[in-house]
Write an enzyme that holds these catalytic residues in place. Sequence first.
Site, PDB file in Angstrom:
ATOM      1  CG  HIS A   1       4.553   0.550  -2.884  1.00  0.00           C
ATOM      2  ND1 HIS A   1       3.491   1.248  -3.384  1.00  0.00           N
ATOM      3  CD2 HIS A   1       4.273   0.338  -1.576  1.00  0.00           C
ATOM      4  CE1 HIS A   1       2.597   1.452  -2.426  1.00  0.00           C
ATOM      5  NE2 HIS A   1       3.053   0.904  -1.318  1.00  0.00           N
TER       6      HIS A   1
ATOM      7  CG  ASP B   1       9.857   4.286  -4.111  1.00  0.00           C
ATOM      8  OD1 ASP B   1       9.985   4.943  -3.066  1.00  0.00           O
ATOM      9  OD2 ASP B   1       8.927   3.479  -4.304  1.00  0.00           O
TER      10      ASP B   1
ATOM     11  CE  LYS C   1       5.892   4.868   2.964  1.00  0.00           C
ATOM     12  NZ  LYS C   1       5.087   3.731   3.348  1.00  0.00           N
TER      13      LYS C   1
ATOM     14  CD  GLN D   1       9.510   1.392   3.438  1.00  0.00           C
ATOM     15  OE1 GLN D   1      10.039   1.442   4.545  1.00  0.00           O
ATOM     16  NE2 GLN D   1       8.199   1.411   3.287  1.00  0.00           N
TER      17      GLN D   1
ATOM     18  CB  CYS E   1       1.260  -1.784  -2.024  1.00  0.00           C
ATOM     19  SG  CYS E   1      -0.110  -1.083  -1.106  1.00  0.00           S
TER      20      CYS E   1
HETATM   21  N1  PMP Z   1       7.240   3.062  -2.462  1.00  0.00           N
HETATM   22  C1  PMP Z   1       7.592   2.353  -1.385  1.00  0.00           C
HETATM   23  C2  PMP Z   1       8.855   1.547  -1.416  1.00  0.00           C
HETATM   24  C3  PMP Z   1       6.785   2.384  -0.248  1.00  0.00           C
HETATM   25  O1  PMP Z   1       7.133   1.668   0.831  1.00  0.00           O
HETATM   26  C4  PMP Z   1       5.612   3.159  -0.245  1.00  0.00           C
HETATM   27  C5  PMP Z   1       4.702   3.211   0.972  1.00  0.00           C
HETATM   28  N2  PMP Z   1       4.434   1.959   1.523  1.00  0.00           N
HETATM   29  C6  PMP Z   1       5.302   3.895  -1.383  1.00  0.00           C
HETATM   30  C7  PMP Z   1       6.134   3.823  -2.466  1.00  0.00           C
HETATM   31  C8  PMP Z   1       4.078   4.765  -1.461  1.00  0.00           C
HETATM   32  O2  PMP Z   1       4.180   5.802  -0.556  1.00  0.00           O
HETATM   33  P1  PMP Z   1       2.926   6.762  -0.261  1.00  0.00           P
HETATM   34  O3  PMP Z   1       1.779   5.851   0.021  1.00  0.00           O
HETATM   35  O4  PMP Z   1       3.350   7.548   0.917  1.00  0.00           O
HETATM   36  O5  PMP Z   1       2.703   7.578  -1.485  1.00  0.00           O
END
Ligand code: PMP
Length: 405
Positions: A119, A196, A222, A199, A360
């Site tokens: 991401h 990270d 999430k 997910q 993203c």
């Molecule tokens: N890493 C991953 C794998 C994600 O799916 C996301 C959210 N789509 C993020 C980071 C960023 O999370 P946040 O926007 O809640 O900071």
Amino acid sequence: MFNPHDIRQQFPVFTHFPDLVYLDSAATTQKPYIVLALEQEYYERHNANVHRGIYRLAAEATALYEGTRERSARFLNAPQAKQIIFTSGTTDGINLVAQCFALPRLEAGDQLLISAMEHHSNLIPWQQVCLAKKAELKVIPFLPNGELDMQALQDLLNPKVKLLALTHISNTLGTINPIETIIPLAHAQGIPVLVDAAQSIVSHKIDVQALDVDFLVFSGHKLFGPTGTGVLYGKEKWLNEMPPYRFGGEMIRDVTFERTLFAPIPQKFEAGTPNIAGVATLASAMDFVEDLGQKNIATHLQRLLHLGMERLASIPGIQFYGEATNKSGIISFTLEGIHPHDLATILGQKDICIRAGHHCTQPIMDFYEIPGTVRVSFSVYNVEEDVLKLEKGLREVMGVMGRVN
Ligand code: PMP
């Protein structure tokens, strides 16, 4: 007994909108009553600022806030609660590690290692510290089916790498990376690892001690919790030696005009009034997930994933992206001749909530040479009917667009 129809009843959004087909939980999850009730209760009965007050409400607010720290430590099997830092989310946690761990340690010629499926929030913070320090950002490629190239990963591990930052589950491809294999490989070369878990936190029981992971981050929203909350876990030795990068109230031991002595962890990383209501509430989201059982959730997601892939596969012109053997409840695809945004717009009008775009993860789109995909992501409240409604919706769009369905 894990019954998604019963679980659905615990989410007021489906009472308000019984026909809602919510297939965008990788972006954010819906919130159950237990979480909403605690937030209301916090504001009605316990609202005060934390740590400073000595009156009853302040003590209760502090107990709730610090209680979630204890709860988070148990949730992740962290050795001590002080190794839990509250953040505003995954992005915030990664930025903290980039600024406080990577930036001071990096020297020109050093390397940081990420994967090509990250991401943007697990890419840009590292890219920016590399640029600032004339260090190199190295990227582990993935194979066309969306699996990480493990051979390339091993070839890229070398003592110049100061940190490996890797997603557990890709938010675009659904790939589940074998972090339990990768972390020891990195450690064998003296490389610390950040995972990270944005997910994976819902469907995987994370044990930071068993994994021996150096840093782990996730977002509360999430995990059926409130937005603006997140957790950063770190090994004590790293957190102790990292300088803070946000300054203000709550994070000090002593202040004069000439110098400041910072508080120990975790306070030194939590400047200012935190998201008290959000953090207090996050504990109930962890209860909710553990009561359901991450194993049961993972099994449910697998069931929906397989049904979804099977039903959608017969739609003419469909192309899936991400077909790893070990894959979570996320399906990315394109339909020949139909722009992903058009598809999402038309389905949106039918109250079928899916996401279109690069999610993203622009480098993934570049790899497949496409502008974007349509992404369907499942959660605990999705039922088989949701998949059937999605399939029907897609076939109708094909019909409207004049294509065979
Ligand atoms: N890493 C991953 C794998 C994600 O799916 C996301 C959210 N789509 C993020 C980071 C960023 O999370 P946040 O926007 O809640 O900071």
